[in-house]
Scaffold this motif. Structure first.
Motif, PDB file in Angstrom:
ATOM      1  N   VAL A   1      74.640   6.163  12.438  1.00  0.00           N
ATOM      2  CA  VAL A   1      74.202   4.756  12.181  1.00  0.00           C
ATOM      3  C   VAL A   1      75.300   4.402  11.280  1.00  0.00           C
ATOM      4  N   LEU A   2      76.893   5.104  10.532  1.00  0.00           N
ATOM      5  CA  LEU A   2      77.536   4.397   9.242  1.00  0.00           C
ATOM      6  C   LEU A   2      78.267   3.683  10.797  1.00  0.00           C
ATOM      7  N   VAL A   3      78.444   4.154  12.198  1.00  0.00           N
ATOM      8  CA  VAL A   3      79.227   3.397  13.410  1.00  0.00           C
ATOM      9  C   VAL A   3      78.519   2.006  13.404  1.00  0.00           C
ATOM     10  N   VAL A   4      77.235   1.893  13.018  1.00  0.00           N
ATOM     11  CA  VAL A   4      76.317   0.744  14.331  1.00  0.00           C
ATOM     12  C   VAL A   4      76.528  -0.389  12.842  1.00  0.00           C
ATOM     13  N   ALA A   5      76.465   0.699  11.568  1.00  0.00           N
ATOM     14  CA  ALA A   5      76.466  -0.473  10.446  1.00  0.00           C
ATOM     15  C   ALA A   5      78.294  -1.598  10.578  1.00  0.00           C
ATOM     16  N   GLY A   6      79.100  -0.271  10.670  1.00  0.00           N
ATOM     17  CA  GLY A   6      80.515  -0.361  10.963  1.00  0.00           C
ATOM     18  C   GLY A   6      80.678  -1.722  11.878  1.00  0.00           C
ATOM     19  N   ILE A   7      79.680  -1.431  13.098  1.00  0.00           N
ATOM     20  CA  ILE A   7      80.302  -2.656  14.543  1.00  0.00           C
ATOM     21  C   ILE A   7      79.422  -3.679  14.268  1.00  0.00           C
TER      22      ILE A   7
ATOM     23  N   ALA B   1      83.138   0.700  20.541  1.00  0.00           N
ATOM     24  CA  ALA B   1      82.613   0.888  22.343  1.00  0.00           C
ATOM     25  C   ALA B   1      82.060   2.531  22.380  1.00  0.00           C
ATOM     26  N   ILE B   2      83.377   2.795  22.044  1.00  0.00           N
ATOM     27  CA  ILE B   2      83.898   4.231  22.987  1.00  0.00           C
ATOM     28  C   ILE B   2      83.113   5.690  21.964  1.00  0.00           C
ATOM     29  N   PHE B   3      83.614   5.432  20.451  1.00  0.00           N
ATOM     30  CA  PHE B   3      82.741   5.491  19.357  1.00  0.00           C
ATOM     31  C   PHE B   3      81.163   6.248  19.498  1.00  0.00           C
ATOM     32  N   LEU B   4      80.851   4.619  19.410  1.00  0.00           N
ATOM     33  CA  LEU B   4      79.297   4.128  19.747  1.00  0.00           C
ATOM     34  C   LEU B   4      78.933   4.830  21.033  1.00  0.00           C
ATOM     35  N   ALA B   5      79.551   5.494  22.003  1.00  0.00           N
ATOM     36  CA  ALA B   5      78.987   6.508  23.308  1.00  0.00           C
ATOM     37  C   ALA B   5      79.608   7.685  22.740  1.00  0.00           C
ATOM     38  N   ALA B   6      79.759   8.072  22.300  1.00  0.00           N
ATOM     39  CA  ALA B   6      80.631   9.236  21.828  1.00  0.00           C
ATOM     40  C   ALA B   6      79.247   9.688  20.720  1.00  0.00           C
ATOM     41  N   SER B   7      78.623   8.740  19.932  1.00  0.00           N
ATOM     42  CA  SER B   7      78.024   9.583  18.690  1.00  0.00           C
ATOM     43  C   SER B   7      76.455   9.201  19.814  1.00  0.00           C
ATOM     44  N   LEU B   8      75.893   8.481  20.147  1.00  0.00           N
ATOM     45  CA  LEU B   8      74.765   8.427  21.287  1.00  0.00           C
ATOM     46  C   LEU B   8      74.612   9.688  22.070  1.00  0.00           C
ATOM     47  N   ALA B   9      76.242   9.716  22.726  1.00  0.00           N
ATOM     48  CA  ALA B   9      76.016  11.400  23.745  1.00  0.00           C
ATOM     49  C   ALA B   9      75.657  12.598  23.269  1.00  0.00           C
TER      50      ALA B   9
ATOM     51  N   THR C   1      73.209  18.911  14.280  1.00  0.00           N
ATOM     52  CA  THR C   1      72.889  17.587  14.726  1.00  0.00           C
ATOM     53  C   THR C   1      72.640  16.180  13.739  1.00  0.00           C
ATOM     54  N   PHE C   2      72.224  16.764  11.858  1.00  0.00           N
ATOM     55  CA  PHE C   2      72.215  16.029  10.748  1.00  0.00           C
ATOM     56  C   PHE C   2      73.821  15.234  10.615  1.00  0.00           C
ATOM     57  N   GLN C   3      74.654  15.103  10.568  1.00  0.00           N
ATOM     58  CA  GLN C   3      76.155  14.557  10.546  1.00  0.00           C
ATOM     59  C   GLN C   3      76.415  13.809  11.456  1.00  0.00           C
ATOM     60  N   PRO C   4      76.038  13.758  12.954  1.00  0.00           N
ATOM     61  CA  PRO C   4      76.550  12.643  13.380  1.00  0.00           C
ATOM     62  C   PRO C   4      75.083  11.909  13.673  1.00  0.00           C
ATOM     63  N   ARG C   5      73.836  11.823  13.204  1.00  0.00           N
ATOM     64  CA  ARG C   5      73.418  11.982  12.895  1.00  0.00           C
ATOM     65  C   ARG C   5      73.597  10.507  12.142  1.00  0.00           C
ATOM     66  N   ILE C   6      73.845  10.921  10.394  1.00  0.00           N
ATOM     67  CA  ILE C   6      74.747   9.916  10.286  1.00  0.00           C
ATOM     68  C   ILE C   6      75.921   9.155  10.293  1.00  0.00           C
ATOM     69  N   VAL C   7      76.776   9.873  11.203  1.00  0.00           N
ATOM     70  CA  VAL C   7      77.950   9.073  11.500  1.00  0.00           C
ATOM     71  C   VAL C   7      77.173   7.993  12.460  1.00  0.00           C
TER      72      VAL C   7
END
Length: 203
Positions: free
Chosen positions: A63-69, A151-159, A55-61
């Motif tokens: 963070v980057l998704v939130v920053a991009g948004i 929104a879809i990308f963020l939801a998938a990352s949060l899941a 889950t290390f990689q998804p957590r970085i993803v």
């Protein structure tokens, strides 16, 4: 690749509110997540460490998704997409795994990450496509479409972060016809599974 589910798994504890029940549910969630990623059934001794590593990689993803948004930055999404596709195409050169192995993975007893199996690479390919599509939509001024994908990308990352569920690997198994296996790797699924891989797409 073939997946087979056998037997039943009993979650510890008789009441959902007890500590034992909560621990049991988390054990099931971690195990199912690891299996969904394409790895072999984890030893209970290393299950939590392997889950933390994966889950290390998804957590970085995330963070980057939130920053991009927040900044509506096509550059952030473009870089993220490139990193994810690099990880999928050249799993031994995965920059996220390399960063983990050089940092948290160096701690005594930590789980070390190697090349990802096919299901995880499939998820990286899908996520990379989402990131690159978002970058392109922002650059071309299709802001509404970009927001929908964000929104879809963020939801998938949060899941992944909140529930231990990876939509990308779930979709990978569905596409390959492994519907039963996919359903039994949902975070709340309690069936014990025997994981067996055939072919050269599993490591």
């Amino acid at each position: 690749m073939r997946y087979e589910a056998i037997g039943n798994h009993t979650v510890a504890g008789s009441r959902p509110t007890t500590i034992a029940a909560a621990t049991g549910r988390r054990d099931v969630m971690m195990r199912n997540f690891i299996l969904q990623m394409g790895f072999a059934d984890p030893d209970p001794v290393v299950r939590q460490r392997q889950y933390a590593a994966l889950t290390f990689q998804p957590r970085i993803v995330l963070v980057l998704v939130v920053a991009g948004i927040l900044f509506q930055s096509p550059s952030v999404f473009a870089v993220l997409g490139a990193l994810l596709w690099l990880s999928a195409l050249f799993p031994k050169l995965n920059p996220f795994s390399a960063l983990y192995n050089l940092s948290l993975g160096r701690r005594p007893g930590a789980f070390r990450l190697g090349a990802a199996p096919a299901p995880r690479r499939g998820a990286e390919t899908m996520a990379g496509a989402f990131a690159l599509a978002i970058a392109l939509l922002i650059l071309t001024g299709f802001n509404v479409a970009a927001c929908v994908l964000q929104a879809i990308f963020l939801a998938a990352s949060l899941a992944v972060e909140l529930a231990g569920f990876c939509f990308g690997t779930f979709a990978y198994h569905l596409r390959r016809g492994n519907v039963k296996f996919a359903l039994q790797t949902l975070p709340w699924a309690k069936n014990a599974m025997k994981f067996e891989a055939k072919g050269d797409d599993h490591e």
